[in-house]
Scaffold this active site. Structure first.
Site, PDB file in Angstrom:
ATOM      1  N   HIS A 307       1.977 -11.029   9.668  1.00  0.00           N
ATOM      2  CA  HIS A 307       2.624 -10.141   8.690  1.00  0.00           C
ATOM      3  C   HIS A 307       4.129 -10.178   8.925  1.00  0.00           C
ATOM      4  CE1 HIS A 307       2.857  -7.082   5.694  1.00  0.00           C
ATOM      5  NE2 HIS A 307       3.382  -6.199   6.517  1.00  0.00           N
ATOM      6  N   GLU A 318       1.979  -6.049  16.106  1.00  0.00           N
ATOM      7  CA  GLU A 318       1.220  -7.244  15.734  1.00  0.00           C
ATOM      8  C   GLU A 318       1.189  -8.240  16.883  1.00  0.00           C
ATOM      9  OE1 GLU A 318       0.569 -10.261  11.968  1.00  0.00           O
ATOM     10  OE2 GLU A 318       2.478  -9.198  12.143  1.00  0.00           O
ATOM     11  N   HIS A 344       9.839 -10.729   1.791  1.00  0.00           N
ATOM     12  CA  HIS A 344       8.542 -10.045   1.724  1.00  0.00           C
ATOM     13  C   HIS A 344       8.164  -9.847   0.261  1.00  0.00           C
ATOM     14  CE1 HIS A 344       5.161  -7.662   2.438  1.00  0.00           C
ATOM     15  NE2 HIS A 344       5.679  -6.655   3.130  1.00  0.00           N
ATOM     16  N   PHE A 407       1.490  -0.330   3.513  1.00  0.00           N
ATOM     17  CA  PHE A 407       1.681   1.116   3.585  1.00  0.00           C
ATOM     18  C   PHE A 407       0.348   1.796   3.273  1.00  0.00           C
ATOM     19  CE2 PHE A 407       6.501   1.335   2.373  1.00  0.00           C
ATOM     20  CZ  PHE A 407       6.812   0.721   3.562  1.00  0.00           C
TER      21      PHE A 407
END
Length: 421
Positions: A307, A318, A344, A407
């Site tokens: 990610h 992560e 992103h 989110f």
């Protein structure tokens, strides 16, 4: 019930690195950044004035002007990527049972540009002409409409819906498509995601959360995942699409097969509205779930597209989760965050990064994590892990895993592997 095997037979991409799969892949392998100053609105008064925009996109290559007026930018990017992928899959659609072909296509936000334009237009004119809205306002804005457009273009009558789970949205779409096909409910599904949120509300909203990089003087180096100086993500936009197909169906028509979808996992952090669990609990669980679903061991994975958003708190959990799940094998993996180049893409990120994994498996090369400089190490990150910093690495990639976290604590992972009949 014996599950069907699922393969990837078509790919399509519109990204900040190029308006085709070939251009995007060339940019990724060569470590090219897609970032620059925002051109889609005047960002001079915003804390963040940079983004990874799609350049020179011509919607007329994919839809006529009349139809384009009914679409938000995010839908146009979705349609373009889908048309590329369907063409790449090279199905003879006149011979296909279109009741057995579906469209599951994601957006994390949807038509935010349309929402802005319509509401701001109302605010300017409400005292003079009263409420006046475009009749296409709602169908342009809603997050499911890209899937609807794609199905109507081709007359695909199979499963048709959108998934919305913030930045995990298009990975969830791929997982759903994978499951529908392996359960025998479809022969093929067009799946992926699109997003176009580089707008006043999009940038302003993320700025208010201090989520975006403010390195306006150096856009190309602003996204620097796993480096100590990271200061937030760089927003991107685009569309990414895969055609997933039941293996026997693909073989029967002599399809080109890029890779096989081996498994998918999902989990929830159940922790915070926007922050990843600091110990990576949800990230660990989602990778374990994907491995279990694929019937694979950690040692079977060669590459993880993480990610890796370049946020101060996001990258650390992560990296911790990878060490927990993969143990000593973690140090034999290649890891990279291609968001360092594409930015992103929010709801489209998972689809683009799954395509990166497919290409890595197909071509045995891992794209880099760019913008890391010697001396820019974070003491909370283990740099014995191979983050593939700054330069692509050739290696055998038998299987690759893509992580996306959103989110709300939404986590999704997909595993692809080399196809062996």
């Amino acid at each position: 019930m014996e599950l069907k095997r699922v393969v990837v037979t078509g790919l399509g991409v519109i990204s900040p690195l190029g308006n085709t799969l070939a251009e995007t892949w060339e940019g990724l392998i060569n470590g090219r950044s897609g970032a620059g100053p925002i051109t889609q609105f005047d960002a001079s008064k915003f804390k963040t004035q940079i983004a990874c925009e799609v350049k020179n996109f011509d919607p007329s290559l994919y839809v006529d002007r009349k139809e384009a007026r009914k679409c938000d930018r995010y839908s146009l990017l979705a349609i373009a990527a889908a048309k590329q992928a369907v063409a790449d899959a090279a199905m003879d659609l006149d011979k296909e049972d279109k009741n057995r072909i579906g469209v599951i296509f994601a957006a994390g936000i949807g038509g935010i540009k349309t929402f802005e334009e319509e509401v701001m237009g109302y605010a300017k004119t409400k005292d003079t002409i009263g409420p006046k809205f475009n009749p296409f306002f709602i169908p342009k804005m809603i997050a499911d409409i890209a899937a609807g457009h794609i199905s109507m273009i081709y007359g695909f009558h199979g499963p048709n819906f959108a998934t919305v789970s913030a930045c995990a949205s298009s990975t969830n779409a791929i997982a759903d498509a994978f499951n529908y096909i392996r359960l025998g409910k479809a022969n093929a599904i067009v799946t992926g995601g699109a997003e176009a949120a580089i707008s006043v509300a999009g940038v302003g909203g993320f700025n208010s959360m201090n989520a975006l990089s403010t390195r306006n003087d150096s856009p190309e180096t602003a996204s620097r995942p796993f480096s100590a100086s990271r200061d937030g993500f760089v927003m991107g936009e685009g569309g990414a699409c895969l055609v997933l197909e039941e293996m026997e169906h693909a073989l029967a028509r002599g399809a080109k097969i890029y890779a096989e979808v081996a498994g998918a996992g999902m989990s929830a952090d159940a922790y915070h509205l926007t922050a990843t669990h600091p110990e990576g609990l949800g990230a660990r669980l989602v990778m374990w779930n994907a491995l279990e679903d694929a019937g694979m061991k950690p040692e079977d994975i060669d590459y993880i597209n993480v990610h890796g958003t370049s946020t101060p708190v996001g990258d650390i959990p992560e990296a911790k989760a990878i060490k927990e799940v993969f143990g000593e094998h973690a140090y034999k993996l290649n890891i990279s965050s291609t968001k360092s180049m594409t930015g992103h893409l929010l709801g489209a990120a998972g689809a683009l990064e799954t395509i990166v994994c497919v290409k890595a498996v197909d071509e045995d090369i891992v794209p880099p994590t760019i913008n890391h400089a010697e001396g820019d190490e974070d003491p909370e990150i283990d740099y014995k892990l191979n983050f593939t910093f700054n330069k692509a690495q050739k290696r055998v990639v038998n299987a690759a895993l893509s992580n996306t976290f959103g989110f709300g604590g939404h986590n999704a992972s997909v595993i692809v592997k080399k196809f062996v009949k």
